[in-house]
Motif scaffolding. Structure first.
Motif, mmCIF file in Angstrom:
data_model
loop_
_atom_site.group_PDB
_atom_site.id
_atom_site.type_symbol
_atom_site.label_atom_id
_atom_site.label_comp_id
_atom_site.label_asym_id
_atom_site.label_seq_id
_atom_site.Cartn_x
_atom_site.Cartn_y
_atom_site.Cartn_z
ATOM 1 N N ASN A 8 -7.100 6.834 4.056
ATOM 2 C CA ASN A 8 -6.693 6.380 2.679
ATOM 3 C C ASN A 8 -5.227 5.622 2.791
ATOM 4 O O ASN A 8 -4.708 5.677 1.606
ATOM 5 C CB ASN A 8 -6.377 7.859 1.854
ATOM 6 N N GLN A 9 -4.861 5.155 3.724
ATOM 7 C CA GLN A 9 -3.352 4.406 3.868
ATOM 8 C C GLN A 9 -3.480 3.283 3.064
ATOM 9 O O GLN A 9 -2.333 3.098 2.306
ATOM 10 C CB GLN A 9 -3.374 3.947 5.422
ATOM 11 N N PRO A 10 -4.458 2.397 2.774
ATOM 12 C CA PRO A 10 -4.468 1.345 1.829
ATOM 13 C C PRO A 10 -3.883 1.747 0.193
ATOM 14 O O PRO A 10 -3.518 0.954 -0.306
ATOM 15 C CB PRO A 10 -5.715 0.683 1.777
ATOM 16 N N LEU A 11 -4.380 2.919 -0.043
ATOM 17 C CA LEU A 11 -3.923 3.770 -1.279
ATOM 18 C C LEU A 11 -2.536 3.954 -1.362
ATOM 19 O O LEU A 11 -2.033 4.007 -2.704
ATOM 20 C CB LEU A 11 -5.071 4.987 -1.653
ATOM 21 N N MET A 12 -1.899 4.212 -0.319
ATOM 22 C CA MET A 12 -0.603 4.841 -0.477
ATOM 23 C C MET A 12 0.527 3.554 0.050
ATOM 24 O O MET A 12 1.611 3.630 -0.562
ATOM 25 C CB MET A 12 -0.344 5.999 0.661
ATOM 26 N N VAL A 13 0.126 2.653 0.646
ATOM 27 C CA VAL A 13 1.216 1.826 1.157
ATOM 28 C C VAL A 13 1.093 0.594 -0.002
ATOM 29 O O VAL A 13 0.070 0.201 -0.465
ATOM 30 C CB VAL A 13 0.646 0.952 2.530
ATOM 31 N N PRO A 14 2.164 0.008 -0.351
ATOM 32 C CA PRO A 14 2.259 -1.011 -1.275
ATOM 33 C C PRO A 14 1.219 -2.173 -0.946
ATOM 34 O O PRO A 14 1.515 -2.632 0.279
ATOM 35 C CB PRO A 14 3.787 -1.602 -1.578
ATOM 36 N N GLU A 15 0.574 -2.591 -1.770
ATOM 37 C CA GLU A 15 -0.519 -3.824 -1.466
ATOM 38 C C GLU A 15 0.042 -5.037 -0.976
ATOM 39 O O GLU A 15 -0.373 -5.534 -0.018
ATOM 40 C CB GLU A 15 -1.322 -4.141 -2.758
ATOM 41 N N ILE A 16 1.417 -5.289 -1.454
ATOM 42 C CA ILE A 16 1.962 -6.514 -0.801
ATOM 43 C C ILE A 16 2.291 -6.242 0.569
ATOM 44 O O ILE A 16 2.194 -7.246 1.339
ATOM 45 C CB ILE A 16 3.317 -6.651 -1.621
#
Length: 267
Positions: free
Chosen positions: A109-117
């Motif tokens: 689920n890391q992409p959900l928690m890390v800012p997309e930029i």
């Protein structure tokens, strides 16, 4: 005397706040759809009802090209992301709990928690090295980037579906001498299919409207529909952009409605 249960709707000002929030969320969308039928060029002055911007937008060859590219990337990325997410969901729910399982959930689920930029910059650096080494400049980078970003969006409904399934049916299949593959194919997969379809639709919508990652990863001449619209709006706000936005909104509403119907609990 029966105790009264707490209800947020009884809080003073709750209804007013709810109305204001819904207006802030949906009034701009309503205005966008309304002005997609405006007969004039202005995006602020209503000049009459007309459907001319819809065929005009579709007659634009560049719009057709970026739309086809967006749909191709979203379709392939959603299939790849859903396949990986299904395997990940099976691996995290159909095994005994072990140490480090929370870390596995965190990594998925890391992409959900890390800012997309942050994800976009990381992918830019990673793919830039590959481009220099291989010389390849095709759509594969966008597909890979979208696939990686969409995995958690597909994973969540699939995992939720697996956790809500009765394991006794799989155990019964094993007791009847079914192999692991047969139990998965004839028992687990049919029951899991609504979750897989829901995850794929969510990944498709997420990929279709992505802007940040696409801007960082794409090469020249690889605009998608959202990045094309962004470029048009930077110069002005052409009325056909309203029509394109309204059609994207319609597609999203259809997909999310199907997602709701597939994932809702049945009595």
């Amino acid at each position: 005397m029966a105790e009264k249960s707490f209800s947020a709707s009884r809080i003073p000002g709750f209804a007013t706040t709810a109305i204001l929030v819904f207006c802030a969320l949906y009034l701009p969308i309503v205005m966008l759809v309304l002005y997609s039928f405006n007969s004039g060029d202005s995006v602020a002055v209503w000049e009459g009802f007309s459907l001319k911007w819809y065929p005009l937008a579709w007659s634009n060859e560049q719009v057709r090209d970026v739309t086809l590219r967006s749909l191709t990337i979203a379709l392939v990325a959603s299939v790849v992301a859903t396949t990986v997410a299904t395997m990940a969901a099976l691996g995290t729910t159909r095994r005994k709990k072990t140490k480090g399982q929370t870390l596995i959930y965190l990594m998925i689920n890391q992409p959900l928690m890390v800012p997309e930029i942050v994800t976009a910059v990381a992918l830019l650096i990673f793919f830039a090295a590959i481009k220099v080494a291989t010389g390849y400049q095709g759509l594969g980078y966008l597909i890979a980037a979208h696939s990686a970003f969409c995995i958690p969006f597909a994973y969540l409904p699939i995992r939720a579906r697996l956790e809500g399934m009765d394991k006794t049916l799989e155990v019964a299949a094993a007791d009847l001498y079914a192999s692991n593959w047969q139990a998965f194919r004839y028992v687990t997969l049919p029951l899991l299919l609504p979750g897989i379809v829901a995850g794929m639709m969510l990944a498709f919508v997420t990929s279709l409207d992505d802007v940040v990652i696409t801007l960082f990863v794409k090469s020249a001449g690889q605009d998608t529909l959202p990045t094309y619209m962004l470029a048009q709006i930077r110069r002005s706000v052409p009325p056909d952009v309203n029509a394109i936005s309204a059609l994207l909104l319609l597609l999203t509403v259809i997909m999310l409605t199907l997602f709701f119907l597939l994932t809702r609990k049945r009595d």
